[in-house]
Structures are given as structure tokens and as C-alpha cells.
Design an enzyme around this catalytic site. Structure first.
Site, PDB file in Angstrom:
ATOM      1  N   TYR A  17       0.801  -1.213   0.000  1.00  0.00           N
ATOM      2  CA  TYR A  17       0.000   0.000   0.000  1.00  0.00           C
ATOM      3  C   TYR A  17       0.842   1.275   0.000  1.00  0.00           C
ATOM      4  O   TYR A  17       0.326   2.372  -0.201  1.00  0.00           O
ATOM      5  CB  TYR A  17      -0.898   0.017   1.238  1.00  0.00           C
ATOM      6  CG  TYR A  17      -1.785  -1.183   1.367  1.00  0.00           C
ATOM      7  CD1 TYR A  17      -2.485  -1.678   0.264  1.00  0.00           C
ATOM      8  CD2 TYR A  17      -1.947  -1.825   2.589  1.00  0.00           C
ATOM      9  CE1 TYR A  17      -3.297  -2.785   0.378  1.00  0.00           C
ATOM     10  CE2 TYR A  17      -2.766  -2.932   2.713  1.00  0.00           C
ATOM     11  CZ  TYR A  17      -3.440  -3.402   1.610  1.00  0.00           C
ATOM     12  OH  TYR A  17      -4.251  -4.501   1.728  1.00  0.00           O
ATOM     13  N   ASP A  19       3.095   2.539  -2.018  1.00  0.00           N
ATOM     14  CA  ASP A  19       3.199   3.302  -3.263  1.00  0.00           C
ATOM     15  C   ASP A  19       2.004   4.246  -3.413  1.00  0.00           C
ATOM     16  O   ASP A  19       2.169   5.442  -3.652  1.00  0.00           O
ATOM     17  CB  ASP A  19       3.262   2.353  -4.458  1.00  0.00           C
ATOM     18  CG  ASP A  19       4.367   1.326  -4.318  1.00  0.00           C
ATOM     19  OD1 ASP A  19       5.510   1.719  -4.085  1.00  0.00           O
ATOM     20  OD2 ASP A  19       4.064   0.127  -4.440  1.00  0.00           O
ATOM     21  N   TYR A 184       4.843  -7.339   7.626  1.00  0.00           N
ATOM     22  CA  TYR A 184       4.745  -8.408   6.636  1.00  0.00           C
ATOM     23  C   TYR A 184       4.597  -9.717   7.429  1.00  0.00           C
ATOM     24  O   TYR A 184       3.634  -9.874   8.153  1.00  0.00           O
ATOM     25  CB  TYR A 184       5.975  -8.398   5.730  1.00  0.00           C
ATOM     26  CG  TYR A 184       6.186  -7.067   5.014  1.00  0.00           C
ATOM     27  CD1 TYR A 184       5.264  -6.608   4.088  1.00  0.00           C
ATOM     28  CD2 TYR A 184       7.311  -6.284   5.283  1.00  0.00           C
ATOM     29  CE1 TYR A 184       5.443  -5.404   3.439  1.00  0.00           C
ATOM     30  CE2 TYR A 184       7.511  -5.073   4.628  1.00  0.00           C
ATOM     31  CZ  TYR A 184       6.574  -4.628   3.714  1.00  0.00           C
ATOM     32  OH  TYR A 184       6.752  -3.431   3.088  1.00  0.00           O
ATOM     33  N   GLN A 230      -6.046   7.297   5.831  1.00  0.00           N
ATOM     34  CA  GLN A 230      -4.731   7.785   6.225  1.00  0.00           C
ATOM     35  C   GLN A 230      -4.769   8.587   7.526  1.00  0.00           C
ATOM     36  O   GLN A 230      -3.866   8.471   8.359  1.00  0.00           O
ATOM     37  CB  GLN A 230      -4.117   8.608   5.091  1.00  0.00           C
ATOM     38  CG  GLN A 230      -3.691   7.734   3.915  1.00  0.00           C
ATOM     39  CD  GLN A 230      -2.936   8.496   2.865  1.00  0.00           C
ATOM     40  OE1 GLN A 230      -3.232   9.664   2.601  1.00  0.00           O
ATOM     41  NE2 GLN A 230      -1.968   7.850   2.226  1.00  0.00           N
ATOM     42  N   ARG A 246       5.761  -0.817   8.701  1.00  0.00           N
ATOM     43  CA  ARG A 246       6.460  -1.439   7.584  1.00  0.00           C
ATOM     44  C   ARG A 246       6.464  -0.482   6.396  1.00  0.00           C
ATOM     45  O   ARG A 246       5.598   0.415   6.298  1.00  0.00           O
ATOM     46  CB  ARG A 246       5.777  -2.750   7.201  1.00  0.00           C
ATOM     47  CG  ARG A 246       4.508  -2.542   6.419  1.00  0.00           C
ATOM     48  CD  ARG A 246       3.842  -3.836   5.989  1.00  0.00           C
ATOM     49  NE  ARG A 246       3.006  -3.622   4.816  1.00  0.00           N
ATOM     50  CZ  ARG A 246       1.924  -4.313   4.534  1.00  0.00           C
ATOM     51  NH1 ARG A 246       1.534  -5.285   5.336  1.00  0.00           N
ATOM     52  NH2 ARG A 246       1.229  -4.063   3.442  1.00  0.00           N
ATOM     53  N   GLY A 247       7.422  -0.691   5.496  1.00  0.00           N
ATOM     54  CA  GLY A 247       7.456   0.083   4.277  1.00  0.00           C
ATOM     55  C   GLY A 247       7.885   1.516   4.498  1.00  0.00           C
ATOM     56  O   GLY A 247       8.558   1.844   5.480  1.00  0.00           O
ATOM     57  N   GLU A 248       7.503   2.376   3.565  1.00  0.00           N
ATOM     58  CA  GLU A 248       8.005   3.751   3.556  1.00  0.00           C
ATOM     59  C   GLU A 248       7.033   4.735   4.185  1.00  0.00           C
ATOM     60  O   GLU A 248       7.415   5.514   5.067  1.00  0.00           O
ATOM     61  CB  GLU A 248       8.300   4.171   2.115  1.00  0.00           C
ATOM     62  CG  GLU A 248       8.813   5.584   1.969  1.00  0.00           C
ATOM     63  CD  GLU A 248       9.213   5.929   0.554  1.00  0.00           C
ATOM     64  OE1 GLU A 248       8.956   7.063   0.119  1.00  0.00           O
ATOM     65  OE2 GLU A 248       9.782   5.059  -0.127  1.00  0.00           O
ATOM     66  N   ASP A 249       5.786   4.709   3.731  1.00  0.00           N
ATOM     67  CA  ASP A 249       4.834   5.715   4.207  1.00  0.00           C
ATOM     68  C   ASP A 249       4.636   5.625   5.714  1.00  0.00           C
ATOM     69  O   ASP A 249       4.644   6.641   6.419  1.00  0.00           O
ATOM     70  CB  ASP A 249       3.497   5.534   3.487  1.00  0.00           C
ATOM     71  CG  ASP A 249       2.502   6.619   3.859  1.00  0.00           C
ATOM     72  OD1 ASP A 249       2.848   7.816   3.732  1.00  0.00           O
ATOM     73  OD2 ASP A 249       1.379   6.283   4.283  1.00  0.00           O
ATOM     74  N   SER A 250       4.495   4.409   6.224  1.00  0.00           N
ATOM     75  CA  SER A 250       4.216   4.280   7.653  1.00  0.00           C
ATOM     76  C   SER A 250       5.444   4.589   8.502  1.00  0.00           C
ATOM     77  O   SER A 250       5.316   4.967   9.661  1.00  0.00           O
ATOM     78  CB  SER A 250       3.681   2.887   7.979  1.00  0.00           C
ATOM     79  OG  SER A 250       4.656   1.898   7.756  1.00  0.00           O
TER      80      SER A 250
END
Length: 345
Positions: A17, A19, A184, A230, A246-250
Site C-alpha cells: 500500500y 506506493d 509483513y 490515512q 512497515r514500508g516507507e509511508d508508515s
């Protein structure tokens, strides 16, 4: 004064999510400053729950193959997010030379400062002769900044965790500790859930699947959450005492939350994410036990990940809040990006 001509932002959703999340936040933030944005996205489905309210000035357009311009003429600013290639038909239809940005992934590695803002001449295709510009978000003054809404600090200051939990149907549980789980499938998860004395706020999707049926510590409880938009996700992080993200946005949202967190970085087959994680921990000035926990959570250390206890977790928050103070002193991504475009237009 912001341009009233629309910018074109292209996004391909790979397999998570982040991206869509990053691109939507950027589009909404630019639009809030008066710059209309057309968000071309190949899978707009996540936006239905991520941003159901939409945003004034943002038009979401499906990115289909073969490309269909749907009657739109290319704007003066093009942003290709995360290395996605723009459709040749779109490039060929331009009426003037654009400011063309390659918005890269977030990293604290040293190459980001060296490459941020560098030109990349286009050598082939309908865009031959044009120039792309590398644009790197980042944590330091020599990078492009992080996404941050203008009202973020005010929203957080007015936030009431107890009222938020009640609105979610969660128990009052005076004195309880709360942990957000957005992950993940970390190998360390079963051991953690079996030992941490907390109320687990489990996000929808892979975290729910990964944690389903895992034994809990005595007194702990698990609460499955629906997909949150969001703003709701921000509030979830504010309402928790420890955030697994996890990831970038979070990751960026966890920094703004100012609460202790552990980041699960998006894994790469060549283990390039290991260096990326270490660079981030260096920038964060993370204490030794927080570094160790990140390595175990990300599979870089196969030893069992023992629950460190709440006293240790609370100490992690000091590094996070210090980092947040450094970030508050810098312009946000949308502001810096708009300034960069103004120098190239």
C-alpha cells in the site's frame, strides 16, 4: 504563487500500500497549496479506503495499457514515482518541455545526498532531448524532505487516545499498554506476541494473516482493525505505546507520531535493504537495543527476539522524539519539491 496548471503524478502499485499511500499524500499536500494534481495510478482500489473523502484539487485517473489520455493534455510538471516509466504516448503528446522528476524511494544512505537533484538526460524515445531530475525524499538538509501535512501538529496536539479507542469499539482497559502491528511476516512475531503484555491493535491485511492464531502473553488481547484511512492510521499510531510499522509511508508517520517504533523494511532479494536499514538506524541515532530489535525483526539476526519490556521500549522513544525535532526544523517534501520545480521551470 502556486501554478494553477495541473501536475501529472504517475504511480504503479507494486505489491503493497505504500506506493499508493505516498503518492496520494503528496498529491493531496500539493493540491492543498493550490497546485492541481492529476494522479495517474494503475490500481486505484486502495484509495477507496485509504482516502475515501478525496481531496480538493486532486483528480484520480486510471492508468491503463495501452495508455488512454482520457482527453487530458500533459501538464507542465511530470512526476514518475519510484522509477515507473511514463507512457510513451503521454510523453509524445506534450505541448511544451516539462519539468520532469523521478521521485525516488526514501533512504538515509549516503548516495541519496549525492544524487538528489542531479539531471538525467533522456536519450531515446519520444522524450529524447528532455531532462529528468532525480528527486530524493530524505531525512537530512541535503535531501528533499518528508511528507508532512500543514495541520499535522495541531491534529496530534488535539488528539484524545481514550476517545479514539472508544470510537473504535476498543475496551477502556485503564493502565493497559497498546501496540500497533503493521507488518509483513516477520519470523520474530510468534515469540513477540507470546511474551508482550499488551493489547495488540492488528491492522487489516498481511498483519492480520501473519498474527492469526498466535498465542498471546497472559492478559494480552488481540484486536483486529478494519482498513483505516490515512488520517485514521495516523491516529492509530498516536494512540499506541509502541508501533510496529512497515514500508516507507508508515515509517514517516511513525516518526511524526513520536512514539517508540520498530520498522520492518521492504525486503529485497539481494539484501540491499540491510544497508538501508543500518543507514536509517545511524541517522536515528538508535540505542543499541533498538538496533538489535530492528535486526531481529528484519531477519538479519536469527536469534529469538525476546520481549525487551516496557521500560526499554519507553527509552526508545527518546531517540524518536529527538529525530522528530530535527525533522520539524526542515521544510516538508511538498514545499521543497515545489521550490525545486520553480528553479527548473
Amino acid at each position: 504563487m502556486p501554478s494553477t496548471a495541473p501536475w501529472d503524478l504517475f504511480c504503479r502499485v507494486i505489491d503493497n500500500y505504500g506506493d499508493a499511500g505516498v503518492c496520494w499524500r503528496l498529491a493531496a499536500q500539493l493540491a492543498s497549496r493550490g497546485t492541481p494534481v492529476r494522479l495517474w495510478i494503475d490500481d486505484p482500489a486502495p484509495l477507496a479506503w485509504m482516502a475515501p473523502q478525496g481531496a480538493p484539487g486532486v483528480t484520480v485517473l486510471p492508468w491503463r495499457e495501452p495508455f488512454d489520455a482520457q482527453g487530458h493534455t500533459p501538464g507542465a510538471v511530470w512526476i514518475e514515482a519510484f522509477g515507473c516509466e511514463l507512457p510513451e504516448a503521454f510523453v509524445a503528446a506534450r505541448q511544451a518541455d516539462p519539468v520532469w522528476l523521478n521521485l525516488e524511494y526514501l533512504s538515509a544512505e549516503g548516495f541519496v545526498e549525492r544524487q538528489h537533484g542531479l539531471p538525467s538526460p533522456v536519450m531515446s524515445g519520444p522524450g529524447r532531448g528532455l531532462t529528468k531530475w532525480f528527486y530524493y525524499p530524505g531525512f537530512t538538509a541535503r535531501t528533499g524532505g518528508l511528507l508532512r501535512e500543514d495541520d499535522l501538529a495541531a491534529r496530534q496536539a488535539a488528539f484524545d487516545p481514550a476517545a479514539w479507542r472508544a470510537a473504535q469499539g476498543l475496551p477502556a482497559a485503564p493502565g493497559a499498554r497498546w501496540i500497533t502491528l503493521f507488518c509483513y511476516e516477520p519470523a520474530a512475531l510468534p515469540g513477540l506476541m507470546a511474551s508482550a503484555d499488551a493489547h495488540w491493535l492488528v491492522t487489516a491485511g498481511r498483519a492480520t494473516a501473519a498474527s492469526a492464531g498466535l498465542p498471546l502473553a497472559p492478559g494480552a488481547q488481540r484486536h483486529a482493525l478494519p482498513h483505516l484511512d490515512q488520517r485514521g492510521f495516523d491516529e492509530l499510531l498516536w494512540a499506541s505505546d509502541l508501533n510496529f510499522v512497515r514500508g516507507e509511508d508508515s515509517l514517516v508517520r511513525a516518526l511524526w507520531a513520536g512514539k517508540p517504533f520498530v520498522w520492518q523494511i521492504y525486503p529485497q532479494h539481494d539484501d540491499a535493504h540491510h544497508a538501508k536499514l543500518e543507514a536509517f538506524l545511524d541517522w536515528l541515532d538508535a540505542p543499541a537495543d533498538l538496533r538489535e530489535w530492528h535486526r531481529r525483526w528484519n531477519g538479519m539476526d536469527a536469534r529469538p527476539a525476546a520481549w525487551p519490556g516496557w521500560r526499554a521500549v519507553e527509552a526508545w522513544g527518546e531517540a524518536v522524539r529527538a529525530a522528530r525535532e530535527r525533522l520539524w526544523a526542515r521544510d516538508d517534501l511538498a514545499t521543497q519539491l515545489a521550490g525545486f520545480v520553480a528553479t527548473k521551470g
